[in-house]
Design an enzyme around this catalytic site. Structure first.
Site, short mmCIF file in Angstrom:
data_model
loop_
_atom_site.label_atom_id
_atom_site.label_comp_id
_atom_site.label_asym_id
_atom_site.label_seq_id
_atom_site.Cartn_x
_atom_site.Cartn_y
_atom_site.Cartn_z
N GLU A 155 0.81 -1.23 0.00
CA GLU A 155 0.00 0.00 0.00
C GLU A 155 0.84 1.27 0.00
O GLU A 155 0.85 2.04 0.98
CB GLU A 155 -0.96 0.00 1.18
CG GLU A 155 -2.02 -1.09 1.09
CD GLU A 155 -3.09 -0.97 2.18
OE1 GLU A 155 -2.83 -0.36 3.22
OE2 GLU A 155 -4.19 -1.51 1.96
N GLU A 311 -6.62 -7.70 -0.76
CA GLU A 311 -7.01 -7.72 0.66
C GLU A 311 -8.42 -7.21 0.81
O GLU A 311 -8.74 -6.10 0.36
CB GLU A 311 -6.15 -6.74 1.47
CG GLU A 311 -4.73 -7.11 1.72
CD GLU A 311 -4.05 -6.02 2.58
OE1 GLU A 311 -4.73 -5.35 3.35
OE2 GLU A 311 -2.84 -5.86 2.41
C1 GLA Z 1 -4.21 -2.71 5.04
C2 GLA Z 1 -2.84 -3.34 5.16
C3 GLA Z 1 -2.83 -4.62 5.92
C4 GLA Z 1 -3.70 -4.51 7.14
C5 GLA Z 1 -5.09 -4.12 6.72
C6 GLA Z 1 -6.06 -4.07 7.87
O1 GLA Z 1 -4.89 -3.09 3.94
O2 GLA Z 1 -2.26 -3.57 3.90
O3 GLA Z 1 -1.50 -4.90 6.29
O4 GLA Z 1 -3.17 -3.57 8.02
O5 GLA Z 1 -5.03 -2.84 6.15
O6 GLA Z 1 -7.33 -3.74 7.42
#
Ligand code: GLA
Length: 728
Positions: A155, A311
C-alpha cells in the site's frame, strides 16, 4: 509481456496475507492443512518480515523462509512473495535517522520504532536498503516453484505519503527543474506574481510547509504530483531489482479510491497485474456500492484486464471508530462483487488472526474462535464457491458508460480556499456512480484524456481541473455522437490550477453550449429546488443544496431552471442586453427535448423569458455534432439524479435495469460463454430472467427458467453468447 500467474488456467486464486513469523513453527503445518481444507491456493508472504530476513544490515537469514516456501509448495499452495519495505527494522532507523519522513509540521516519523510505515521515499539510504533486500529475495527465490508472483511493498501512500524532510526539499527542486527547466518557467506556472512570491534562486524553493496564510495552490498541486512520483520511483526501483533476476509477474497492492497520494492510472502502467485492497466503511450503509465503485476503478486503471482482490476482510476491521462485523453471507457477496467486476483472485487480510499487536481485533480467515466458527464455515464455503466458478477467470467486463476520474483534478479541488467546503469531488463521483449502479448500468472509470469512443455515456461529476487536451477530447467525443453529462464546478482551472482564460467552463463551451458567469454557493443547511419538466407536461420540483451557478447559455436548451435559491433571484438578468447571446429561433443546433424532459427555452444568452421568471438555468442540454452535452449546475442527491440521468440515458440509447434496485447483476464476457454474477443485497427474494442455455455454476445445473434468488443470495450463471439476455 507477463500478465497473470494464471494465464490460461481456469482458476480463481483464493487466499490471503500470511504472517507466519507471529506463530511458532508447529503452527505452520496446521496452517497448511487448514488452507487446503478451505481451498486456499495462494498466500502473500513477507510484507512485514524485513527484520527476520535481514536481522542486521547486510546480514541475511532466509532459512526460515526456505522452509516455509517448501512447506507451502508441498501443500500445493502458491506464494505471492512480498518485499518487506513497508516496515523497515529498528536497526535501519537507528543507523539512518535522517531517512525518516518529516511531517508538514516538521516532526520526524517514527520518533522511535514501534509501528510500521516506510521511511522517506526521498531518502537515498532507504532506496539503497529497499533495493538490496528486493535483490536478495529475487536472487534466492526466482526459481522457487512456490513463487508465482512478486508483491512489492504494501500500500504505497499509506500510512506514509507526503514527506517534508531535507531530502524531500532537495528532490522536489530537482523534480521542478526537470518539469520547468528554469525559474521563469516555475514562476509563470506557479503564478508567483500573486502575493509577491517570485523566486530568484532555486535554493529558495521548498515544499509547501506551514505558511502564515494558505500556501500557493499551484505549488501544493505540484507537491502532490511530486509525492506520487517519488513513491512510484520507490516501487520502480524495487520492481527493476526483482526483474533483473526473476520472471514472475510483479504487482503492488493499490487502495483504489481510498489513497489520496497515488495516481493509479499512472501506477497501473508499471505493474504486470493490478491488485487492490478494499475495506467496507461501516458508516456507509450502502457499502456494497462503494465496493463496486472501488472494483470498477481498479479494473479501469488496469485497462479492463482481470485483476487481484489482494485484501479485504472476512468480517470486521479494527481501525474504524465502530468496527461492524459482516452479516452472514455478506463476505461471500463482497467477494463475488469483486469477482463480478473483473477480479480473478479473491484474497483477504489475513489468514490467521494475530494474537498480539495493533491488529488483534481484525477479522481473519481463521479467527481467534478457530474452526468451529461461523467465519471459518463461510470461508470454507467461499473456497468451494470459487472452485466452482474457476472457468470465469480471464473473462472481462465491458461497460457502456464511464465516469471521468482524474486524480490530479481531485488533488487540486481539495486544496484550500475553494468556493465552498461542501463541494467534494469524491462525494459527487459516488453520487453519480451510485445512480448508475442503482440503474444497473455497469460503469468504467476513464481518464479525461483517454479514448472514450467505446462509451455511449460519459459522466464528469468532478472535472474541476481540465486540461485543454482533455476538453478537446471531450468535445470530440460529443461531436462524434457521445452523450456527455457534466456536473457543476467543472472546467474551471488548467493544469497549474489557474482559471481558464475566458472564465469558468470555457473549455467545454462548445460541447455544452453554456458557460458560468458566477458561482453561487449556498449556506450550510440551506435547501432550494429546481423545476424539472415531466413528460406529461407537469413540472416536478427537485430539491438541491450546496451549490448553484449563474449559467449563461450559448445555444444550449434549458431543461430545468432554479425555482428557489440564489440563482432564482431576478437580479441576475438585469444588466444583460435583451438580444445578447444566440437568439432562440436561430439556435444553431436546433436542440429539442430528449426522452422524458421537455425544454423550457432555448439559448438566448439567458434562460429565456419564461424560464427567467423561474430563475437561471439549472440543467441544460446541447446538441454538438452528432452527440449531446448535458450540464447540471447544482447538487442533486442520488434519488433526484434519477430523472436527469434517465433523460441522458435516452440520449445515449442506454436502458436502465428493470430488476429491483438492490439486485446487482454484472456480466463478464468470456470466449464462447459469458458469465452473469447476481447478488441480492435486499431483504426479499428476487427473480432474474434467463434465456434457455443458461447454466447455474453453483448448483451445476441448467436453468430451466428464471433464477430465484433468496434475500442476501448470490449466483454465478454461464450464458451462451450471443443469445444471452441483455444485461451488462
Ligand atoms: C491494510 C494493510 C494490511 C492490514 C489491513 C487491515 O490493507 O495492507 O496490512 O493492516 O489494512 O485492514
Amino acid at each position: 509481456m507477463i500478465t497473470s500467474p494464471w494465464e490460461g488456467v481456469p482458476t480463481v486464486a483464493f487466499g490471503g496475507d500470511y504472517n507466519p513469523e507471529q506463530w511458532p513453527r508447529e503452527v505452520w503445518e496446521d496452517d497448511v492443512a487448514l488452507m487446503r481444507q478451505a481451498g486456499v491456493n495462494m498466500v502473500s508472504l513477507g510484507m512485514f518480515s524485513w527484520v527476520f530476513m535481514e536481522p542486521e544490515e547486510g546480514v541475511f537469514d532466509f532459512g526460515w523462509l526456505d522452509d516455509l516456501l517448501d512447506l507451502l509448495h508441498a501443500g500445493g499452495i502458491s506464494v505471492d512473495l512480498a518485499t518487506p519495505t513497508a516496515s523497515p527494522p529498528a536497526w535501519f532507523y537507528h543507523a539512518y535517522p535522517q531517512a525518516r519522513v518529516r511531517t508538514r509540521d516538521g516532526v520526524p516519523l517514527p520518533l522511535g520504532p514501534g509501528s510500521r510505515g516506510m521511511a522517506s521515499p526521498n531518502s537515498p539510504e532507504y532506496r539503497t536498503a529497499a533495493v538490496r533486500i528486493a535483490t536478495e529475495l529475487a536472487k534466492r527465490y526466482a526459481d522457487h516453484p512456490a513463487v508465482v508472483m512478486w508483491h512489492v511493498h504494501n500500500e504505497y501512500g499509506a500510512p506514509v505519503g507526503e514527506d517534508f524532510s531535507d531530502n524531500a526539499a532537495r528532490e522536489f527542486r530537482l523534480w521542478l527543474q526537470r518539469r520547468y527547466t528554469d525559474l521563469d518557467g516555475l514562476n509563470e506556472a506557479w503564478g508567483t506574481a500573486f502575493w509577491g512570491q517570485a523566486y530568484s534562486d532555486w535554493s529558495h524553493v521548498n515544499p509547501p510547509g506551514p505558511t502564515p496564510s494558505v500556501p500557493n495552490p499551484s505549488q501544493s498541486l505540484d507537491f502532490a504530483r511530486f509525492t506520487d512520483h517519488q513513491l512510484r520511483q520507490c516501487y520502480i526501483a524495487e520492481r527493476d531489482a526483482i526483474r533483473a533476476h526473476a520472471r514472475q509477474p510483479i504487482t503492488t497492492n493499490f487502495m483504489a479510491n481510498e489513497c489520496p497520494t497515488t495516481d493509479l492510472f499512472a501506477w497501473a502502467k508499471e505493474v504486470d497485474i493490478v491488485s487492490n485492497d478494499h475495506y467496507l466503511t461501516a458508516a456507509d450503509p450502502q457499502g456494497h456500492i462503494g465496493l463496486a465503485l472501488a472494483a470498477d476503478l481498479t479494473r479501469s486503471v488496469g485497462g479492463g484486464k482481470p485483476w487481484i482482490m489482494m485484501e479485504h476482510s472476512t468480517s470486521a476491521v479494527n481501525w474504524q471508530p465502530r468496527n461492524v462485523a459482516k452479516r452472514p453471507g455478506e463476505m461471500a457477496r463482497n467477494s463475488l462483487g469483486h469477482l463480478a467486476r473483473g477480479a480473478d483472485a479473491i484474497c483477504f487480510f489475513q489468514w490467521r488472526a494475530s494474537r498480539f499487536g495493533a491488529e488483534k481485533f481484525h477479522s481473519a480467515m481463521l479467527p481467534h474462535a478457530g474452526t468451529d466458527s461461523r467465519t471459518w464455515r463461510e470461508v470454507r464455503g467461499l473456497g468451494t464457491t470459487l472452485g466452482e466458478v474457476g472457468e470465469i477467470a480471464g473473462s472481462t467486463v465491458r461497460a457502456q458508460a464511464a465516469i471521468l476520474w482524474d486524480t490530479e483534478s481531485h488533488w487540486a479541488q481539495s486544496l484550500q480556499w475553494r468556493p465552498s467546503v461542501d463541494v467534494d469531488a469524491k462525494e459527487r463521483i459516488r453520487a453519480y456512480y451510485e445512480r448508475l449502479w442503482r440503474d444497473g448500468i455497469t460503469t468504467d472509470f476513464a481518464h479525461p484524456e483517454s479514448d472514450l469512443s467505446a462509451y455511449r455515456l460519459v459522466v464528469a461529476p468532478a472535472s474541476y481541473l481540465l486540461t485543454d487536451a482533455a476538453a478537446a477530447n471531450l468535445t470530440r467525443y460529443v461531436a462524434q455522437g457521445g452523450t456527455l453529462v457534466v456536473s457543476f464546478f467543472s472546467g474551471v482551472v488548467d493544469e497549474h490550477d489557474a482559471v481558464h482564460e475566458g472564465g469558468f467552463g470555457t473549455p467545454l463551451r462548445e460541447a455544452l453550449g453554456v458557460s458560468v458567469e458566477e458561482f453561487l454557493p449556498m449556506r450550510s443547511g440551506e435547501r432550494a429546488a429546481l423545476s424539472w419538466p415531466e413528460p406529461d407536461g407537469g413540472v416536478r420540483e427537485l430539491p438541491v443544496d450546496t451549490w448553484q451557478e449563474a449559467v449563461i447559455t450559448h445555444g444550449a436548451q434549458v431543461l430545468a431552471t432554479f425555482a428557489s435559491g440564489p440563482a432564482a433571484e431576478p437580479g441576475y438578468f438585469q444588466d444583460r442586453d435583451a438580444g445578447a447571446g444566440t437568439p432562440a429561433a436561430a439556435a444553431p443546433d436546433g436542440d429539442s427535448a430528449p426522452g422524458s424532459a421537455g425544454g423550457a427555452a432555448a439559448g438566448d444568452g439567458r434562460a429565456g423569458t419564461e424560464a427567467a421568471s423561474h430563475g437561471m438555468p439549472a440543467i441544460t442540454r446541447h446538441s454538438h455534432g452528432s452527440g449531446t452535452g448535458w450540464y447540471v449546475a447544482t447538487k442533486l442527491d442520488v434519488e433526484h439524479l434519477a430523472p436527469v440521468l434517465g433523460a441522458a440515458y435516452a440520449d445515449a440509447g442506454l436502458s436502465p435495469s428493470t430488476l429491483p434496485e438492490q439486485v446487482e447483476v454484472v456480466r463478464r464476457h468470456g470466449s464462447g460463454s459469458d458469465y452473469v454474477v447476481i447478488l441480492n443485497h435486499s431483504h426479499v427474494g428476487a427473480t432474474v430472467p434467463f434465456e434457455s442455455g443458461a447454466h447455474d455454476l453453483l448448483t451445476d445445473a441448467p436453468l430451466s427458467g428464471p433464477l430465484d434468488l433468496p434475500a442476501g443470495g448470490h449466483a454465478v450463471v454461464r450464458v451462451p453468447v450471443p443469445d444471452s439476455p441483455e444485461v451488462d
